[in-house]
Design an enzyme around this catalytic site. Structure first.
Site, mmCIF file in Angstrom:
data_model
loop_
_atom_site.group_PDB
_atom_site.id
_atom_site.type_symbol
_atom_site.label_atom_id
_atom_site.label_comp_id
_atom_site.label_asym_id
_atom_site.label_seq_id
_atom_site.Cartn_x
_atom_site.Cartn_y
_atom_site.Cartn_z
ATOM 1 N N SER B 104 0.831 -1.203 0.000
ATOM 2 C CA SER B 104 0.000 0.000 0.000
ATOM 3 C C SER B 104 0.868 1.257 0.000
ATOM 4 C CB SER B 104 -0.886 0.003 1.247
ATOM 5 O OG SER B 104 -1.527 1.252 1.413
ATOM 6 N N TYR B 127 -1.683 5.918 -4.296
ATOM 7 C CA TYR B 127 -2.648 6.997 -4.167
ATOM 8 C C TYR B 127 -1.931 8.258 -4.635
ATOM 9 C CZ TYR B 127 -5.869 4.353 -1.118
ATOM 10 O OH TYR B 127 -6.771 3.466 -0.611
ATOM 11 N N THR B 153 -4.960 3.092 -7.550
ATOM 12 C CA THR B 153 -6.306 2.925 -7.008
ATOM 13 C C THR B 153 -7.192 4.050 -7.526
ATOM 14 O OG1 THR B 153 -5.427 1.810 -5.083
ATOM 15 C CG2 THR B 153 -7.640 2.743 -4.877
ATOM 16 N N LYS B 223 -6.901 -0.082 -10.372
ATOM 17 C CA LYS B 223 -7.698 -0.830 -9.370
ATOM 18 C C LYS B 223 -8.978 -0.086 -9.055
ATOM 19 C CE LYS B 223 -7.120 -2.700 -4.616
ATOM 20 N NZ LYS B 223 -7.687 -1.791 -3.631
ATOM 21 N N HIS B 247 -13.071 -2.055 -3.569
ATOM 22 C CA HIS B 247 -12.281 -1.618 -2.415
ATOM 23 C C HIS B 247 -12.788 -2.282 -1.127
ATOM 24 C CE1 HIS B 247 -9.294 1.799 -1.576
ATOM 25 N NE2 HIS B 247 -9.450 1.225 -0.411
HETATM 26 C C1 LIG Z 1 -8.176 -2.281 6.385
HETATM 27 C C2 LIG Z 1 -8.084 -2.136 4.910
HETATM 28 C C3 LIG Z 1 -7.216 -1.193 4.372
HETATM 29 C C4 LIG Z 1 -7.116 -1.046 2.992
HETATM 30 N N1 LIG Z 1 -6.232 -0.169 2.481
HETATM 31 C C5 LIG Z 1 -6.106 -0.053 1.144
HETATM 32 C C6 LIG Z 1 -5.122 0.799 0.580
HETATM 33 O O1 LIG Z 1 -4.377 1.400 1.294
HETATM 34 N N2 LIG Z 1 -5.082 0.916 -0.762
HETATM 35 C C7 LIG Z 1 -5.919 0.232 -1.581
HETATM 36 O O2 LIG Z 1 -5.854 0.371 -2.816
HETATM 37 N N3 LIG Z 1 -6.836 -0.614 -1.069
HETATM 38 C C8 LIG Z 1 -6.941 -0.760 0.261
HETATM 39 N N4 LIG Z 1 -7.851 -1.630 0.763
HETATM 40 C C9 LIG Z 1 -8.674 -2.423 -0.160
HETATM 41 C C10 LIG Z 1 -8.008 -3.759 -0.510
HETATM 42 O O3 LIG Z 1 -6.912 -3.551 -1.350
HETATM 43 C C11 LIG Z 1 -8.957 -4.684 -1.238
HETATM 44 O O4 LIG Z 1 -9.491 -4.031 -2.378
HETATM 45 C C12 LIG Z 1 -10.083 -5.260 -0.402
HETATM 46 O O5 LIG Z 1 -9.729 -5.406 0.929
HETATM 47 C C13 LIG Z 1 -10.484 -6.595 -0.974
HETATM 48 O O6 LIG Z 1 -11.597 -7.115 -0.324
HETATM 49 P P1 LIG Z 1 -11.496 -8.233 0.862
HETATM 50 O O7 LIG Z 1 -11.021 -7.503 2.069
HETATM 51 O O8 LIG Z 1 -12.926 -8.676 0.970
HETATM 52 O O9 LIG Z 1 -10.592 -9.351 0.424
HETATM 53 C C14 LIG Z 1 -7.937 -1.805 2.141
HETATM 54 C C15 LIG Z 1 -8.785 -2.748 2.681
HETATM 55 C C16 LIG Z 1 -8.874 -2.918 4.048
HETATM 56 C C17 LIG Z 1 -9.786 -3.947 4.592
#
Ligand SMILES: Cc1cc2nc3c(=O)[nH]c(=O)nc-3n(C[C@H](O)[C@H](O)[C@H](O)COP(=O)(O)O)c2cc1C
Ligand SMILES: Cc1cc2nc3c(=O)[nH]c(=O)nc-3n(C[C@H](O)[C@H](O)[C@H](O)COP(=O)(O)O)c2cc1C
Ligand SMILES: Cc1cc2nc3c(=O)[nH]c(=O)nc-3n(C[C@H](O)[C@H](O)[C@H](O)COP(=O)(O)O)c2cc1C
Ligand SMILES: Cc1cc2nc3c(=O)[nH]c(=O)nc-3n(C[C@H](O)[C@H](O)[C@H](O)COP(=O)(O)O)c2cc1C
Lengths: 348, 348, 348, 348
Positions: B104, B127, B153, B223, B247
């Site tokens: 990330s 980002y 993203t 994404k 997301h």
């Molecule tokens: C706590 C948390 C933090 C996340 N932080 C980011 C991030 O910093 N950048 C990003 O592109 N997606 C972020 N995501 C989204 C994840 O990359 C991903 O799209 C998502 O968690 C997938 O779904 P799942 O949790 O059901 O497997 C985050 C998700 C969670 C749960």
């Protein structure tokens, strides 16, 4: 996404008299339509656009007036049941939010007094009464008091059937309050007939649209449309707008959810007149779905009542402001910066 | 098929601080999208082939790097919230499993330190910050540290709306940790603006794809795509890959489940670039569905966090290994011995 | 319509050892397929014919043998787990009911002993073992003992994944029992390899169909088919029949319910060979749906085991007889007097 | 919308003997069809017309007689189980309501006595008995007593299967009562055969339609039709009407809900003869759906029994009157003033 906590349905239930609560929340018949309205919007899913410049998202709207939000206040009866200032509170909230407000024919305040708290246009909802001269006089008064459109409720030739519950009592409403808006038109004698005079006329037809337009000089939006052919029939009879509604599930129980009816009506109307919608809208994402499917504005019925009940004008304002904020937020995440950019491809 | 018992959601909930737990598990708005993501994969059914020689089933993959499994680690923020070693544990797990990892932009460890524990490629999630020079510098650092692809993203012009809960407190995160990856780019003075500088820029457009590619020399995967036309728009703007995601339900609530969006996106992209997917993948059969429907790889978000929380690197490894093992097992029972043999006819 | 009360699932659960109960009732993976199998038949509705002469309703059937009912007994392993007489009880019940029985490759009784209690044909289920000579010898023995068809299980290159439960223990089965049918083919020495020798060969292909036909001189029905193209592939490779099955949900979890797969397979096969089906059949109306949709016969897996567990041969007989009686009753109410009169128009 | 409170299902359950209650409320087999009948009507939604003159809404109907309501009374057996006056109470209620009543072949009162309380037409339901001369004599008596149509029940070659419950006992019915209508045709000796003589003849075919018409000179409506081709077959064999029914779920369990079957039958019949329907109709809006979809009348089975049980003739009257009132109310809200104005476009 639910409404602001302090103005929620649960909060309103706590403060309202149980009979008033029942009057507000119930639908008609078996409560099929009232029960499914909100859920029907949640069957839609969003197909957002990405990587758009969404630094400024606007919700401005021209629709028989200029508004800052497409989240309007649907007409509902007798607001002094909910807050002492009654419709004055509602009107002040609408004005503060820049939201379109529709004043019911059945108010606990004279329409002129309500109009006085709004520095701009508002809409007036019409029930044609059995004595049409009362209605004629009332819509002229509304025009004179600044109304910019009439909303003719077409789905209520008579009031929807509510099965007896055994415990329900009459609403805590004096005649004076119930008649506030029409008292001046009633004969001084023969009181036995009053309620009959002001009852809905079950015989009105689409000809009423022209008649109202002529009496008032205002555009007439027909409320209660759930099918494309009916919308067209009204447009051909002179309607200036179409309001998709099943009256909050309070008229024909089992009537189509507005979330399902809207696309057909929008398709039939083909942009000849604006289409608006109400029924079960409870959040900015509900509104986003409706606006993407072609509604020019959406209207809140019960949520505004909850707001009034819990905190008067401030409560109603919070409801409209919050749903507007949720809508603006969701629009940006969907890649849209104005209402004009919303289209059906955003919804699946 | 659920994940390994010792690294389950329930196990993580027990060990995590309640605020951290809430931060991880919640979605946005009314939690519609987060709540339905996993179930949407389970609406698919398999149409296995039989009587195939499946003595050897391989899950090897070339995708901006060489991997032993198509089960990757989605980018998520601030891993020191879950385990003391933070992103170092995650990276070591990914390397041990032969799995693609996406780091990330929001990490509690400098990217160079994370890269050091991986003896091979990894991907960096971007980002674009309001001060674009910080992002430009960061992606160059990522490239220099061995990243083989960028993941832009696209669904987060700003952070998704989370209704106030009354009890939620700020995350237990020091500024030092929260800024670990970008501190070196921040001005030494005028600290009042820091958070503003590194906040997402809500104004970026598809032009960002070319810009990032030029700055880094790396392929850019976008994404947050949920529609075919948006995928094409990104591909035409230079995207090297498409990542179907909502997301984890944390941005536009009510956005389409990725299980429903994937087929449309795959069909639109027509193989011009690889398509990957995340959201609600919780087992090898979920992965089998996604890969059969045309995804080149699938990514786990929260499950890896559960693994980190319960057992650090070992926990994360168990999660990826187990889902890979389940996938391999299921592939054989479906009659496939390599990812190339998976096709949409396996799914109904 | 449920099964006879005395032989119900609940009754069996009460008498069986918990580990045996778990072995019988569980599916694979997340138990998706096992959980939905029966319900999938109940999604069908009947479109009966009326005013037909239904004084005599027959369920006679020619299908690699002559039977009085199309309700057969699916192959299942190790019947001495359920009743002391084991497969002898099952075979006697099948014969008494005039029902086709399929003897598993994994029995607790030598197939010759089982065959001896049946005065007529039966079918033998084949797992090809890693040492093919054992399988070759076994199918020749089956033919010599009166088997009229082989059932090649195609969906089990290896045993379906069952997540560890923490409490499950090995089945209460001695090696002697587990090996009853194959012991005579095993080398006297090198015991360490025995289980490996008789394990399924994950490398078999459709060529196995011809090989088995040649070794035994019997028609080969392929069991575990869920798609039309796979059925055709088997028919082209020499299959004499197609058995639509997902192995009671015990192999690829999430595999299509057989109730959904059957119509596609019947349509593809176009009557070239008979199609039979199993999975979740629990009543005469379930059977009526399957037979109307084009199955020549249906097979009961677990229900027969429940019958054995609760009352040995008599219990198994009650199950088959009762489902047959329900079927005959339902056929008449649907206006059909023979299996030949059942057609897809009876089902919606 | 539910039925009048005093005559509800719950009220009936309280006053009836448990065995009688079970007899009335149960379906056949697994109770699939009986359980889903009412809900199937509630899957329809209304598409009302608005702004119609609905001051007068009429429910008058010509259908083998002249009626004031299309809400009829379906044939059901043995009314003295529910109220001492038995079928006399039912008939008087039907006459008071102006509703079509169908007298069952299985009554606890002689048909002549029942006919005497109705000053107008009624319909007679026919089971062809194994001794056809009894049926022939009975239908002639019905005609002589004023019946204007026969209803031949086509879905009951024999009585639907009811799984043994362990606790059920025979109905509290003397032979004298059970045989009231046919006693005069029975031989004085050889009593051992009586029940056999009057049992349904499972061998009747569509030829029975002509035979009944000839014996009685009355139009013959065939009851129990669920498919278009069967309706046509009956019409071609001389049927004067088609009655869509699954016998209240008491015959072939899993038979299509009538709410789903009605449109196909109406489409097939193309207006050659009237189509009526029963099964799960419990309110005026259920009736509105059925009538809009093309039924000429709808019939209530169990609800009338509940009325009889709770309050004899008055209870049955309340049920029919209330559903009629609900229908009339709903028709007006849907914009229709007569049955002729109902059409399928009112339903979605
Ligand atoms: C706590 C948390 C933090 C996340 N932080 C980011 C991030 O910093 N950048 C990003 O592109 N997606 C972020 N995501 C989204 C994840 O990359 C991903 O799209 C998502 O968690 C997938 O779904 P799942 O949790 O059901 O497997 C985050 C998700 C969670 C749960
Ligand atoms: C208590 C109450 C009173 C209402 N009074 C009126 C009215 O006087 N005139 C009218 O046209 N609609 C009236 N409505 C219907 C609303 O305008 C609106 O159609 C409906 O409430 C929208 O559904 P919602 O409550 O789910 O938002 C009323 C609704 C409620 C709940
Ligand atoms: C305990 C058990 C053991 C089984 N053993 C075999 C077997 O040895 N060979 C085989 O082809 N199928 C086997 N099956 C699968 C059955 O033949 C059949 O496909 C399945 O049980 C049908 O589903 P039902 O149990 O829902 O009726 C077994 C099933 C069970 C429940
Ligand atoms: C207790 C009972 C007895 C019945 N007896 C008869 C009968 O004698 N002849 C007949 O044609 N239908 C008979 N029926 C079926 C009804 O005519 C009708 O088809 C059915 O009850 C309609 O469904 P409903 O009960 O949901 O309204 C009977 C139904 C019930 C519940």
């Amino acid at each position: 996404m639910s409404l602001v906590e302090g103005s929620s349905e649960a909060a309103a239930r706590e403060v309202l008299d149980p009979d008033v609560w029942h009057y507000v929340s119930r639908g008609a018949g078996g409560n099929v339509s009232v029960g499914e309205a909100a859920g029907a919007w949640r069957t839609y899913r969003f197909r957002p656009r990405v990587l758009q410049d969404v630094r400024r998202v606007e919700t401005d709207l021209e629709l028989f007036g200029t508004w800052r939000t497409p989240i309007g206040i649907a007409p509902s009866a007798f607001h002094q049941l909910y807050t002492p200032a009654g419709e004055l509170a509602t009107a002040a909230a609408a004005f503060a939010c820049g939201a379109p407000m529709v004043l019911s024919s059945r108010t606990t305040t004279r329409l002129e007094d309500v109009a006085a708290v709004i520095q701009g246009p508002w809409w007036f909802q019409v029930y044609v009464m059995r004595d049409p001269s009362i209605t004629a006089a009332t819509v002229r008064r509304a025009r004179d008091a600044g109304a910019s459109a009439l909303v003719l409720t077409g789905d209520t030739p008579y009031v929807g059937y509510v099965p007896p519950t055994g415990t329900a009592r009459p609403l805590p409403l004096t005649d004076e309050l119930a008649l506030a808006n029409v008292a001046q038109h009633l004969p001084h004698e023969g009181v036995a007939d009053i309620w009959e005079l002001i009852d809905q006329d079950a015989g009105i037809t689409v000809d009423t649209i022209e008649w109202l337009a002529k009496e008032s000089g205002l555009p007439v939006i027909v409320k209660g449309i759930l099918r494309g052919d009916e919308a067209i029939r009204c447009v051909e009879a002179g309607a200036g707008g179409i309001w998709v509604s099943n009256h909050g599930g309070r008229q024909l129980d089992g009537a189509l959810p507005t979330a399902r009816a809207l696309p057909e009506v929008v398709a039939a109307v083909e942009g000849q007149v604006p289409v608006v919608v109400d029924g079960g809208i409870r959040s900015g994402t509900d509104a986003l779905a409706a606006l993407s499917l072609g509604a020019s504005a959406v209207f809140l019925g019960r949520p505004v009542i909850w707001g009034l009940a819990t905190d008067g004008q401030a409560g109603a304002e919070r409801v409209v402001d919050e749903v507007t904020a949720q809508l603006r937020h969701a629009m940006g995440l969907a890649g849209a910066t104005s209402l004009a950019q919303l289209d059906p491809s955003l919804v699946a």
